[in-house]
Design a protein around this motif. Structure first.
Motif, short mmCIF file in Angstrom:
data_model
loop_
_atom_site.label_atom_id
_atom_site.label_comp_id
_atom_site.label_asym_id
_atom_site.label_seq_id
_atom_site.Cartn_x
_atom_site.Cartn_y
_atom_site.Cartn_z
N ASN A 179 33.09 8.01 8.15
CA ASN A 179 31.78 7.95 8.61
C ASN A 179 31.39 9.08 9.21
O ASN A 179 31.96 9.91 9.94
N ILE A 180 29.88 9.35 9.29
CA ILE A 180 29.11 10.37 10.10
C ILE A 180 29.33 10.39 11.50
O ILE A 180 29.41 9.16 12.11
N GLY A 210 25.92 -0.29 14.82
CA GLY A 210 26.71 0.66 14.06
C GLY A 210 26.06 1.95 14.21
O GLY A 210 25.14 2.01 14.94
N TYR A 211 26.93 3.08 13.45
CA TYR A 211 26.23 4.20 13.68
C TYR A 211 26.35 4.97 12.30
O TYR A 211 27.10 4.73 11.27
N GLY A 212 25.84 6.28 11.99
CA GLY A 212 25.86 7.11 10.95
C GLY A 212 25.45 6.14 9.69
O GLY A 212 24.25 5.90 9.54
N THR A 213 26.35 6.11 8.67
CA THR A 213 25.88 5.49 7.44
C THR A 213 25.67 3.83 7.61
O THR A 213 25.46 3.33 6.73
N SER A 214 25.64 3.55 8.59
CA SER A 214 25.19 2.07 8.95
C SER A 214 23.67 2.08 8.72
O SER A 214 23.14 0.87 8.37
N PHE A 215 23.13 3.03 8.80
CA PHE A 215 21.67 3.23 8.26
C PHE A 215 20.82 1.95 9.23
O PHE A 215 20.00 1.40 8.33
N GLU A 249 29.25 0.99 22.60
CA GLU A 249 27.85 1.12 22.38
C GLU A 249 27.38 -0.18 22.21
O GLU A 249 27.76 -1.15 21.42
N TYR A 289 34.75 -0.24 20.91
CA TYR A 289 33.54 0.32 20.75
C TYR A 289 32.29 -0.08 21.83
O TYR A 289 32.05 -1.26 21.90
N GLY A 298 20.69 13.80 9.12
CA GLY A 298 21.45 13.36 10.03
C GLY A 298 23.03 13.14 9.70
O GLY A 298 23.80 12.27 10.04
N ASN A 322 31.73 2.14 6.84
CA ASN A 322 31.43 1.46 8.19
C ASN A 322 32.55 0.42 8.53
O ASN A 322 32.12 -0.47 9.44
N PHE A 333 11.00 -0.68 6.56
CA PHE A 333 11.08 0.76 6.48
C PHE A 333 9.75 1.55 7.01
O PHE A 333 9.43 2.41 6.18
N LEU A 377 29.61 2.57 1.09
CA LEU A 377 28.97 2.09 2.42
C LEU A 377 29.69 1.21 3.48
O LEU A 377 29.99 1.43 4.45
N GLY A 378 30.01 0.09 2.74
CA GLY A 378 30.58 -0.81 3.51
C GLY A 378 31.87 -0.38 4.04
O GLY A 378 32.37 -0.55 4.94
N MET A 425 27.69 -3.22 11.26
CA MET A 425 28.61 -2.34 10.41
C MET A 425 28.65 -2.58 8.85
O MET A 425 27.66 -2.58 8.26
N VAL A 430 21.25 -1.35 7.16
CA VAL A 430 21.16 -1.15 5.87
C VAL A 430 22.62 -1.59 5.07
O VAL A 430 22.48 -2.56 4.11
N THR A 431 23.43 -0.85 5.44
CA THR A 431 24.78 -1.40 4.96
C THR A 431 25.18 -2.55 5.18
O THR A 431 25.64 -3.26 4.17
N ARG A 455 32.36 6.03 22.51
CA ARG A 455 31.13 5.83 22.77
C ARG A 455 30.47 5.28 23.92
O ARG A 455 29.97 4.25 24.21
#
Ligand SMILES: Nc1ncnc2c1ncn2[C@@H]1O[C@H](COP(=O)(O)O)[C@@H](O)[C@H]1O
Ligand SMILES: Nc1ncnc2c1ncn2[C@@H]1O[C@H](COP(=O)(O)O)[C@@H](O)[C@H]1O
Ligand SMILES: Nc1ncnc2c1ncn2[C@@H]1O[C@H](COP(=O)(O)O)[C@@H](O)[C@H]1O
Ligand SMILES: Nc1ncnc2c1ncn2[C@@H]1O[C@H](COP(=O)(O)O)[C@@H](O)[C@H]1O
Ligand SMILES: [Mg+2]
Ligand SMILES: [Mg+2]
Ligand SMILES: [Mg+2]
Ligand SMILES: [Mg+2]
Ligand SMILES: [Mg+2]
Ligand SMILES: [Mg+2]
Ligand SMILES: [Mg+2]
Ligand SMILES: [Mg+2]
Lengths: 224, 224, 224, 224, 224, 224, 224, 224
Positions: free
Chosen positions: G200-201, E174-179, G22, G20, G180, H190, A179, H186-187, E150, E182-183, G47
């Motif tokens: 998701n976002i 992944g995207y968005g909340t896949s961070f 991407e 997907y 974000g 995603n 991070f 989160l899981g 994901m 981290v997810t 994507r």
């Protein structure tokens, strides 16, 4: 006018205000250096871009630019024109090779403060004999700076070998859950060694500055 | 057996291993104190519960228990049986009244290290004349410890007045987005004053310990 | 059609809907400005790109584009064709030089609202005399806006000197654990000064807007 | 009916489904144990409350309850009624004394799997000679489990001394920015030692289980 | 000099120190490879840039560069000059196609360790028959590596089918909340399957390394 | 002595220092109230415990204690002994019934500041006609305070109806991802209404204080 | 081979596996589309990069590429070669103009599923009459999709007007603490309206897909 | 008065406003139920405390209190006094036994909405045959609700087997990095299955409500 330089800081704090160059225009940076040196102050600039460095070098040809450290500083000479002698001793350690730029920023800061620096690189904890072989070099230090990324474990191990303050500088070296240095920072804040304090991520300047302050106070005490 | 006490730490680091009592059974804590003092070591315990303190007091009637600080320490006497003289000077500041327990932990640590401490409380930045009136007391300090919660702004302001290291101790005082001290910690790590280093949240012990190390090195240098 | 402009906002809220230009196509932005000014409304655009600004300038040659602030606004003239007089007084402070772009966005917003602005830059807390020298300029302000990055401590100190609302605008200036302005924001939300409110990171527009609202209500009250 | 026990897991995965008792009623837990043992399966329960343990002991008087570990398990005997022999060797290290409950959970899991365990406690990195003195005990291990809180540095150092997998178990021991074990976890995930894998915070069970699997596969290979 | 290579690691840990090339200059990387191979060590480099790979290839024409994996390794030959035989068996699974680069890093690491690898791609949980059709291929594995982004659910499902350790490698797919992975990491740490351990995000190297260690110990045990 | 009360704050900031009672001993709180009222200052205490309130009531029988708001304040009377008249008008809205304690803290603060308050409860956005029916009551307000938990959407909607500042107070009402008020706070900081500023979570005091400051300045301007 | 396409998904889930794109190579994407359409499946890709779209268009000249939505889909024709008729009705709302790309992805998904879509843009909560004017258009919808960034308040307000599911799609539109899209997501998860679910976002695809499933089931029920 | 009940919601949204009882006084809750039922509305209360339930039962002896679900609801009878018939079919799955309370809240909500519910418990992904054995029960569902804690993987697997919406409800079941349900949430957000939408942590009510809405619309369509 875009700056209100603190020319009184030398009197209050012992050292001139240092110029944080990031996010300042080339013009502003040059103006601030002129203003400070016009007040007879000894300038240090951190987070300097190549462009800013070039403009400063034009105006101050004697300026010392360290591209890896991203610092500039004006050389300090005493009245006889010879460079000022270095005082004390700070040990500066890095866990890996990639931590070097941050260590360089600390080293330049210490040079600007006229402190002696002993740099030891790439002695991370997974090869523990590397630190053990160097422990003797830390014995007479006024302060030890430990620069480390990833899990930031080196300051804890160093802390267990020395009787002086250990200033831990977390770096953004690593990937994934490092991070950007937060993991190293957290590790250092939670060090089980009692003598570890911490500065911001990649803050080589701050690590060097505080070590330099300690060294100067000890040097002054030594002089009596 | 549940502990492997580091009796060699005094030699390597200048001070005995300090006992972190949280999460240890009463029995373990007493055993560790016996083991350390049996090796002639001068004990400090932090985060001590009332129960642990009671048990220790039974075994070591001379032990000094500070309920606010949650510390215990054995008094140090020199060979003549008189208390050891205090060295140097550490200034210990708090932003508010609620930061006192953390400051007390720092003070006890410094007493255990035989350091002189000057405590100044409740001089937070929203009433700035309060600090200004005390600035003269900071002038001859070896190190300044600043204990603050909420936004943790005091170390930055103090840092602008002194030429020694400022050790910032964030506290968990506050509510909502103070996040149990995280906001104060982050503020301190990002201080625009160059001389500020930081320790863990509520880590009065670490703040005191590092200040004590600095003071001792200066005192030693003074002695020559 | 990609927009449903709120032409009634002037009536409900006292000021025209402001155009957030980020993420809109050049075509959309021009269309929205045309639609608003066609309804006789006084336009302000924020977070304008150079490209958007160029297209708008072609269509509205009198438009005022501030490249640092990334704003455009149409000049307001009264019926006689002379510019409208400015009302009230807002003090606008920055902690450092790098906070200027955000302060400029606030200033442009206040100009668009026909408010008087007094800008004071680079008076961060580590050089505390700089603020003290300017305190008199804050005395008769309707509101004070404080723009600061890093630890965001300036609003707390300013809050302790004034009897009007302090609108704190955190900026993304800093590195490492400044987390793009989050640290400054948190510091401001936890200010120990009672008169500090906060807006989003880098939200110069919002800071200016709320200060402008306060100023206008006071001006209106003054007129009776 | 509140459970659908996976009685086929022994066949697929080599060991019986383990009962996570937290958040289950006493009735459910007893029912699940009956159902599993009724299918001739060898039960382990983790995160057992005192109340659950009491109820289980009434029904299964031979059950082994470890209060520190918060586990229950049924003893395994071979057909002759003697306890099953232990295989392989797992080294189980803790950084501090407070990490013991998590280590105990790992140990009970390994006993339930009939593995040999060598427990070494309180050898955290700030007293590095303590680990060095024990390194020889790690040499012939099939796997090493390292249980540590605070900065979680011990697995990295251990990793540099051994040629087997190191399973790092972060604990919630610590305060402030230890964030209930998150700091230790992050440190372990970013270990500069290549042989370190990680499980959830306080997951002594998982650490033990994976070490046990490795040991059994090696034991099986040895038998040929 | 910018590196202190740990040439003793082979002896202590069974394998040579691996070079993490990110953030190192081309010169440093070449120097480190020379130093290691000069000590007769078998080199692996990870996170290699194209530029670094080109420079290394010039010096070591026989080097094996995998552009997708971003790895370089020197081929290992036995004394007769023939390539060393592969031992054991590691199953390497990916949830999707985009997880391939991370899987490739694991595969290269296992090749460097002379392990047999069985790669099975794109068997994510939303099409569950895909895994079921391959379950038989996992039965005789020493360890299974599962690479997934994901929600990172695949390791839990795989864990329920096998009796060996499952090493889960979360990816930043992944995207968005896949961070950024981290997810997936959190999902894997909280797996309800008992045999799942976890490494850092995108850490194909670590996943491969630990699987390789397990395989080698089993192979060695088999040989007796 | 544990406090350095800022008796000059009334002069600088228009109102007496407010006592944050959380984390202070009963003795300290009483001492601070005595000291402030001894300096002729009009006291307000927030986050008062029952115990503290009881002790204060013994010493100051006329004190006004609001148990829901957790506040105490001394009644203000003018020289003729009659209560001071209230000025201006602040509208105080809550999204739900559970937000009442925070609204009460704001209301008590405004009463202490001698401001008129119009409280409207339980008009959250999912039943939008409830706000619409009350919009007329907001028209002549000097400022609107909106207290809301969960998603914190009410300030944005209110902001679209009024031409005065909207001070948003996020509350810790909610569960799961409301994260103790963080979600409401973030929603408010990102409000698409231009006139919304924000204070800390559950900071009814701050919301009330800033609204009171605005009201007083307008009242003063009205008087000329 | 780098993909294991799930050609059975149409049977199990009612619709073909969606690609997907991407992080997949151009080659892989084309190969997957060929494989799917070779199995007589109706393809949708999300994507999609410009490069991927170009390659797909070469192979499938009839493919429908929406650059804003970043989608490709093969047109569906019934056996007579005429396009399939659209069923049901989904209302698709955006809070602002910048949310359009995400709404477009939802719309393309619904077209691919042969659903009727009614798009209404830019009706954010700060201009509440805009939604009120459109409420009648929502009355006969099978599902409403609400796409919003910043504070994400629109779904709550819409939820209070309709008796069908509201599928909230948070977008990454915003700055500073919008993080974000995380703030919009959290607001939606904590909606005080009972009929709001979340994806998701920026997941326009998922929002569209679930709305399409609902519409199809209702349409099927209508047919009997 | 502390509440402004939305008695019009039934007309706008199809169902009466549901009472969130947490943080409301017993008196308020009773008052709100009286007010709603006085308007002929069919009440549901969630997050009810034992104390609130007792008070409500006194006033409404026919009320149905589910202690595990923490809900109360008034029974609905048609004009003939017989209970209303249940419509549609919702499948309600849990991953583990500890997820039951959240599932119960969903079930009570569906009963209140007069929907048929099929509950299947404890079929988490580590024992995959358990789900496979029940897949046939999901085939004719209008919607599937999946309640899961820990890694929250079950919705993805279920999503791959059905052609209706999957409403995922994350629970706070787990420890360490389950972060009170955040990991499960989160899981689910995603999920690689396209048909998964998500509600707040432990939000059984919301999961049930949205499933109920879908079921009712399908039932209505079926009736024509
Ligand atoms: N690299 C650095 N990191 C942190 N603070 C710095 C750094 N360089 C300079 N500073 C401090 O930043 C302040 C100057 O900020 P500014 O007014 O924005 O130039 C000075 O007080 C310096 O002490
Ligand atoms: N991809 C990787 N991820 C994590 N650690 C690595 C990786 N590649 C090499 N390493 C480790 O990083 C250490 C080298 O760090 P350095 O001294 O900076 O080269 C070695 O101990 C390796 O075990
Ligand atoms: N509820 C509250 N929230 C935030 N700040 C407060 C609150 N109550 C009092 N304060 C402020 O806290 C400061 C007092 O802090 P202390 O010295 O710890 O009593 C004063 O400056 C007040 O303005
Ligand atoms: N935009 C999207 N967002 C989330 N999931 C998607 C998206 N597009 C396709 N998918 C899903 O991603 C899966 C394909 O993943 P992969 O095997 O990597 O192609 C399919 O199961 C789709 O349902
Ligand atoms: Mg190295
Ligand atoms: Mg105070
Ligand atoms: Mg400056
Ligand atoms: Mg210990
Ligand atoms: Mg796939
Ligand atoms: Mg309500
Ligand atoms: Mg708009
Ligand atoms: Mg189960």
């Amino acid at each position: 006018e875009t700056a209100a330089v603190d020319v009184d800081r030398l009197r209050r704090c012992g050292f001139t205000e240092v110029v944080y160059c990031e996010g300042k225009s080339v013009g502003s940076v040059v103006e601030i250096f002129k203003s400070l040196s016009g007040h007879g102050q000894h300038c240090l600039g951190t987070r300097v871009s190549t462009e800013q460095a070039t403009a400063l070098t034009e105006y101050f040809p004697e300026i010392i630019y360290n591209k890896t450290a991203r610092t500039v500083r004006l050389p300090r000479t005493n009245q006889a024109g010879t460079p000022v002698e270095r005082v004390g001793k700070v040990s500066l350690l890095t866990a890996g090779t990639s931590d070097l730029p941050v260590a360089e920023e600390a080293r330049e800061t210490l040079f600007w403060m006229d402190c002696e620096v002993d740099l030891i690189v790439d002695i991370g904890v997974a090869g523990p004999h590397r630190l053990q072989e160097q422990v003797h070099r830390l014995q007479d230090s006024d302060a030890v700076i430990v620069v480390a990324g990833m899990e930031g474990a080196l300051p804890s191990v160093v802390g267990g070998y020395v009787d002086c303050p250990v200033i831990a500088v977390p770096t953004s070296v690593g990937y994934g859950t490092s991070f950007g240095g937060v993991t190293a920072l957290l590790g250092m804040l939670n060090s089980c060694a009692s003598n570890v304090t911490v500065v911001n991520i990649d803050a080589g300047f701050k690590g060097g500055y505080v070590a330099g302050l300690i060294t100067h106070r000890i040097a002054k005490a030594r002089k009596g």
